[in-house]
Design a protein around this motif. Sequence first.
Motif, PDB file in Angstrom:
ATOM      1  N   GLU A   1     -14.815 -12.452  25.457  1.00 24.23           N
ATOM      2  CA  GLU A   1     -13.740 -12.840  24.544  1.00 24.23           C
ATOM      3  C   GLU A   1     -12.863 -11.659  24.135  1.00 24.23           C
ATOM      4  O   GLU A   1     -11.639 -11.737  24.181  1.00 24.23           O
ATOM      5  CB  GLU A   1     -14.323 -13.503  23.295  1.00 24.23           C
TER       6      GLU A   1
ATOM      7  N   ARG B   1     -10.585 -10.380  26.957  1.00 22.94           N
ATOM      8  CA  ARG B   1      -9.387 -11.223  27.101  1.00 22.94           C
ATOM      9  C   ARG B   1      -8.402 -10.963  25.961  1.00 22.94           C
ATOM     10  O   ARG B   1      -7.196 -10.847  26.185  1.00 22.94           O
ATOM     11  CB  ARG B   1      -9.782 -12.700  27.152  1.00 22.94           C
ATOM     12  N   LYS B   2      -8.922 -10.842  24.723  1.00 21.09           N
ATOM     13  CA  LYS B   2      -8.050 -10.647  23.559  1.00 21.09           C
ATOM     14  C   LYS B   2      -7.325  -9.300  23.626  1.00 21.09           C
ATOM     15  O   LYS B   2      -6.110  -9.235  23.388  1.00 21.09           O
ATOM     16  CB  LYS B   2      -8.854 -10.755  22.276  1.00 21.09           C
TER      17      LYS B   2
ATOM     18  N   GLU C   1      -4.642  -9.504  26.268  1.00 22.75           N
ATOM     19  CA  GLU C   1      -3.517 -10.304  25.789  1.00 22.75           C
ATOM     20  C   GLU C   1      -2.694  -9.519  24.759  1.00 22.75           C
ATOM     21  O   GLU C   1      -1.464  -9.485  24.834  1.00 22.75           O
ATOM     22  CB  GLU C   1      -4.043 -11.596  25.153  1.00 22.75           C
ATOM     23  N   GLU C   2      -3.358  -8.876  23.810  1.00 22.85           N
ATOM     24  CA  GLU C   2      -2.669  -8.100  22.767  1.00 22.85           C
ATOM     25  C   GLU C   2      -1.819  -6.978  23.362  1.00 22.85           C
ATOM     26  O   GLU C   2      -0.774  -6.638  22.823  1.00 22.85           O
ATOM     27  CB  GLU C   2      -3.680  -7.496  21.786  1.00 22.85           C
TER      28      GLU C   2
END
Length: 187
Positions: free
Chosen positions: A153, A156-157, A160-161
């Motif tokens: 998780e 991915r975060k 993305e950020e």
Amino acid sequence: VMYPKVKVIMWDDMLRDTSISHLQAYGIGEMVEPMVWCYLPRLTGTFLTVSFEELLKKYVAVFKSAWIGTAFKGATGSSQYIVPINYHLQNHLAWLGQLEHIPSSLTVQGWALTGWSRYDHYATHCELLPAAIPCLALCLQTVMHGAFMEDCEFHRKVSEELGFSQTIQVQLVPKIKMIAREGRFPG
């Protein structure tokens, strides 16, 4: 003493080969807290000049507390320009694996994620900070979560950020391959 509550943090490589009796005789444990550092992807076996276990025995006998020093960039070669993210993640995971072996009589005060920019004052810069931001973010999250798995998780975060369309590649990219030119961070 002008600042009696101030403790000096000292990189421990200068202490590793010094005997317990010398460290105790000069009261070094009352004057400094060691920054126990190792930037390798594994800490088992040889810890540069001594084993991790031997080092812990020595430091428990001399110090009440210590710091951990890892690296998110700049510790893999003086001419490195691509940050080997997996190498640095493995270093942080190795330290996380050793935390349970540190005796409670030695308090871990904190953890320094270092980012070296050159090997000495005459060397060229290596692994500049902008290119290392993805590695720094993943290493910080790894320390905070106590683990790392690709496509987890926070992987991915973070990706993305930072503006990546896919998860950040943690395996070293061959130098002849084009590196993705995406992201919304200064790197």
